[in-house]
Design a protein around this motif. Structure first.
Motif, mmCIF file in Angstrom:
data_model
loop_
_atom_site.group_PDB
_atom_site.id
_atom_site.type_symbol
_atom_site.label_atom_id
_atom_site.label_comp_id
_atom_site.label_asym_id
_atom_site.label_seq_id
_atom_site.Cartn_x
_atom_site.Cartn_y
_atom_site.Cartn_z
ATOM 1 N N TYR A 236 0.836 -1.208 0.000
ATOM 2 C CA TYR A 236 0.000 0.000 0.000
ATOM 3 C C TYR A 236 0.870 1.257 0.000
ATOM 4 O O TYR A 236 0.571 2.244 -0.693
ATOM 5 C CB TYR A 236 -0.918 0.021 1.228
ATOM 6 C CG TYR A 236 -2.232 -0.687 1.040
ATOM 7 C CD1 TYR A 236 -3.194 -0.203 0.149
ATOM 8 C CD2 TYR A 236 -2.533 -1.833 1.755
ATOM 9 C CE1 TYR A 236 -4.400 -0.841 -0.020
ATOM 10 C CE2 TYR A 236 -3.744 -2.488 1.596
ATOM 11 C CZ TYR A 236 -4.679 -1.985 0.709
ATOM 12 O OH TYR A 236 -5.882 -2.619 0.548
ATOM 13 N N LEU A 237 1.954 1.234 0.792
ATOM 14 C CA LEU A 237 2.837 2.399 0.875
ATOM 15 C C LEU A 237 3.460 2.708 -0.479
ATOM 16 O O LEU A 237 3.500 3.877 -0.900
ATOM 17 C CB LEU A 237 3.921 2.138 1.927
ATOM 18 C CG LEU A 237 4.969 3.242 2.105
ATOM 19 C CD1 LEU A 237 4.304 4.511 2.617
ATOM 20 C CD2 LEU A 237 6.056 2.782 3.079
ATOM 21 N N VAL A 238 3.932 1.689 -1.175
ATOM 22 C CA VAL A 238 4.573 1.901 -2.477
ATOM 23 C C VAL A 238 3.568 2.457 -3.479
ATOM 24 O O VAL A 238 3.853 3.422 -4.207
ATOM 25 C CB VAL A 238 5.187 0.583 -2.985
ATOM 26 C CG1 VAL A 238 5.649 0.725 -4.434
ATOM 27 C CG2 VAL A 238 6.355 0.165 -2.105
ATOM 28 N N VAL A 239 2.372 1.874 -3.534
ATOM 29 C CA VAL A 239 1.365 2.307 -4.517
ATOM 30 C C VAL A 239 0.905 3.733 -4.225
ATOM 31 O O VAL A 239 0.876 4.593 -5.114
ATOM 32 C CB VAL A 239 0.177 1.335 -4.517
ATOM 33 C CG1 VAL A 239 -0.944 1.869 -5.414
ATOM 34 C CG2 VAL A 239 0.607 -0.043 -5.006
ATOM 35 N N SER A 244 1.001 9.748 -4.956
ATOM 36 C CA SER A 244 1.265 11.075 -4.379
ATOM 37 C C SER A 244 2.381 11.788 -5.130
ATOM 38 O O SER A 244 2.307 13.004 -5.379
ATOM 39 C CB SER A 244 1.612 10.940 -2.896
ATOM 40 O OG SER A 244 0.551 10.364 -2.168
ATOM 41 N N LYS A 245 3.414 11.044 -5.491
ATOM 42 C CA LYS A 245 4.511 11.647 -6.257
ATOM 43 C C LYS A 245 4.019 12.095 -7.626
ATOM 44 O O LYS A 245 4.413 13.166 -8.125
ATOM 45 C CB LYS A 245 5.645 10.639 -6.409
ATOM 46 C CG LYS A 245 6.889 11.224 -7.062
ATOM 47 C CD LYS A 245 8.047 10.237 -7.050
ATOM 48 C CE LYS A 245 9.295 10.854 -7.662
ATOM 49 N NZ LYS A 245 10.443 9.911 -7.650
ATOM 50 N N LEU A 246 3.139 11.305 -8.250
ATOM 51 C CA LEU A 246 2.568 11.706 -9.529
ATOM 52 C C LEU A 246 1.757 12.983 -9.385
ATOM 53 O O LEU A 246 1.822 13.874 -10.246
ATOM 54 C CB LEU A 246 1.690 10.578 -10.080
ATOM 55 C CG LEU A 246 0.929 10.871 -11.373
ATOM 56 C CD1 LEU A 246 1.886 11.187 -12.519
ATOM 57 C CD2 LEU A 246 0.019 9.700 -11.743
ATOM 58 N N ALA A 247 0.992 13.096 -8.296
ATOM 59 C CA ALA A 247 0.206 14.306 -8.062
ATOM 60 C C ALA A 247 1.106 15.525 -7.907
ATOM 61 O O ALA A 247 0.817 16.607 -8.448
ATOM 62 C CB ALA A 247 -0.677 14.132 -6.828
ATOM 63 N N ARG A 248 2.217 15.378 -7.161
ATOM 64 C CA ARG A 248 3.148 16.501 -6.991
ATOM 65 C C ARG A 248 3.802 16.880 -8.316
ATOM 66 O O ARG A 248 4.002 18.073 -8.605
ATOM 67 C CB ARG A 248 4.208 16.149 -5.948
ATOM 68 C CG ARG A 248 3.677 16.057 -4.527
ATOM 69 C CD ARG A 248 4.808 16.007 -3.524
ATOM 70 N NE ARG A 248 5.618 14.808 -3.675
ATOM 71 C CZ ARG A 248 5.384 13.672 -3.047
ATOM 72 N NH1 ARG A 248 4.363 13.571 -2.217
ATOM 73 N NH2 ARG A 248 6.170 12.624 -3.221
ATOM 74 N N TYR A 249 4.120 15.873 -9.134
ATOM 75 C CA TYR A 249 4.705 16.155 -10.440
ATOM 76 C C TYR A 249 3.726 16.924 -11.324
ATOM 77 O O TYR A 249 4.104 17.908 -11.983
ATOM 78 C CB TYR A 249 5.112 14.845 -11.113
ATOM 79 C CG TYR A 249 5.449 14.997 -12.589
ATOM 80 C CD1 TYR A 249 6.658 15.556 -12.996
ATOM 81 C CD2 TYR A 249 4.539 14.594 -13.573
ATOM 82 C CE1 TYR A 249 6.958 15.708 -14.331
ATOM 83 C CE2 TYR A 249 4.837 14.744 -14.912
ATOM 84 C CZ TYR A 249 6.039 15.297 -15.294
ATOM 85 O OH TYR A 249 6.315 15.454 -16.628
#
Length: 259
Positions: A236-239, A244-249
């Motif tokens: 769950y943490l990895v997914v 979240s990283k995609l959202a920040r990008y």
């Protein structure tokens, strides 16, 4: 919503962050020592998670989670877009009522309605839809507010320019306003998907074999409760961290495009 912090505010923020990191690290150290003392860190108890059959079973559960989340996202996006335009129409009150009510009702209650109430009236849905439909009804209200904020954030001059070219209101919204609004709210939509993905863990209520339910079944089979749920938590943490990283990008890319 607030002014950028000054030097003193940034200093307090750094101190609070450092203290929080130290506290978390201390808790992790205490937990590792407790697990070690109880024999939970023995290699024999972790060896099953180095085998492909176990990971194939967990990845099957992850795939079921992704399928449910994708279906909820598709349904909630379409419904949310309709609700957003309804709230900006000449008769917004029924759409506003739906949004306000659905934002206050727990998702679990909606699942119970689909699970127990609908079958009493002869409507017994497959397990997949017993999970997807309640989540879609609930998250449609969240998506509606995101889309409405995106439409309202578009400069009114854009719509006026489209109208000056002879576009109808529907054409103006579809060709001019909506593409800009979707681009602006795309990071928020991805962030909302993180919560949506976690809500699929409620699939245990309807016995839908998503990732967390797969972890429960596996823990009952191999009698490795702590190890199994730590591995599931890591997945769950990895997914969710990736989303979240995609959202920040996307947010940073949107900010660069705006500049």
């Amino acid at each position: 919503m607030f002014d950028p912090p000054g030097p003193r505010g940034r200093r307090r923020s750094r101190v609070a962050t450092a203290v929080s990191v130290l506290v978390v690290l201390a808790l992790v150290v205490v937990a590792v020592r407790r697990f070690d003392a109880a024999g939970q860190l023995e290699l024999a108890k972790w060896r099953p998670f180095l085998t492909w059959p176990v990971w194939r079973y967990l990845l099957t559960g992850l795939w079921a989670t992704v399928l449910a989340a994708a279906a909820v996202f598709a349904l909630a996006s379409v419904a949310g877009l309709g609700l957003a335009f309804g709230r900006m129409s000449a008769f917004p009150w029924p759409f506003r009522a739906y949004v306000e009510v659905m934002r206050t009702i727990p998702v679990l209650l909606l699942i119970y309605v689909v699970l127990f109430v609908l079958p009493a009236y002869g409507l017994d849905l497959p397990l997949f839809w017993k999970l997807v439909l309640p989540l879609a009804f609930s998250h449609a209200a969240q998506f509606a507010e995101i889309f409405r904020a995106g439409v309202l954030a578009v400069d009114r001059g854009q719509g006026e320019a489209g109208a000056s070219l002879g576009l109808t209101h529907a054409q103006n919204m579809r060709l001019v306003v909506l593409p800009q609004a979707v681009r602006n709210v795309l990071p928020s939509l991805v962030s909302q998907t993180v919560g949506l993905l976690k809500d699929t863990a409620l699939g245990y209520v309807v016995s839908y074999l998503e990732l967390l339910q797969s972890g429960r079944v596996l823990a009952n089979f191999n009698h490795l409760l702590i190890q199994t749920f730590l591995v599931v938590a890591l997945v769950y943490l990895v997914v969710n961290a990736s989303l979240s990283k995609l959202a920040r990008y996307l947010e940073a890319r949107s900010a660069r495009s705006a500049r």
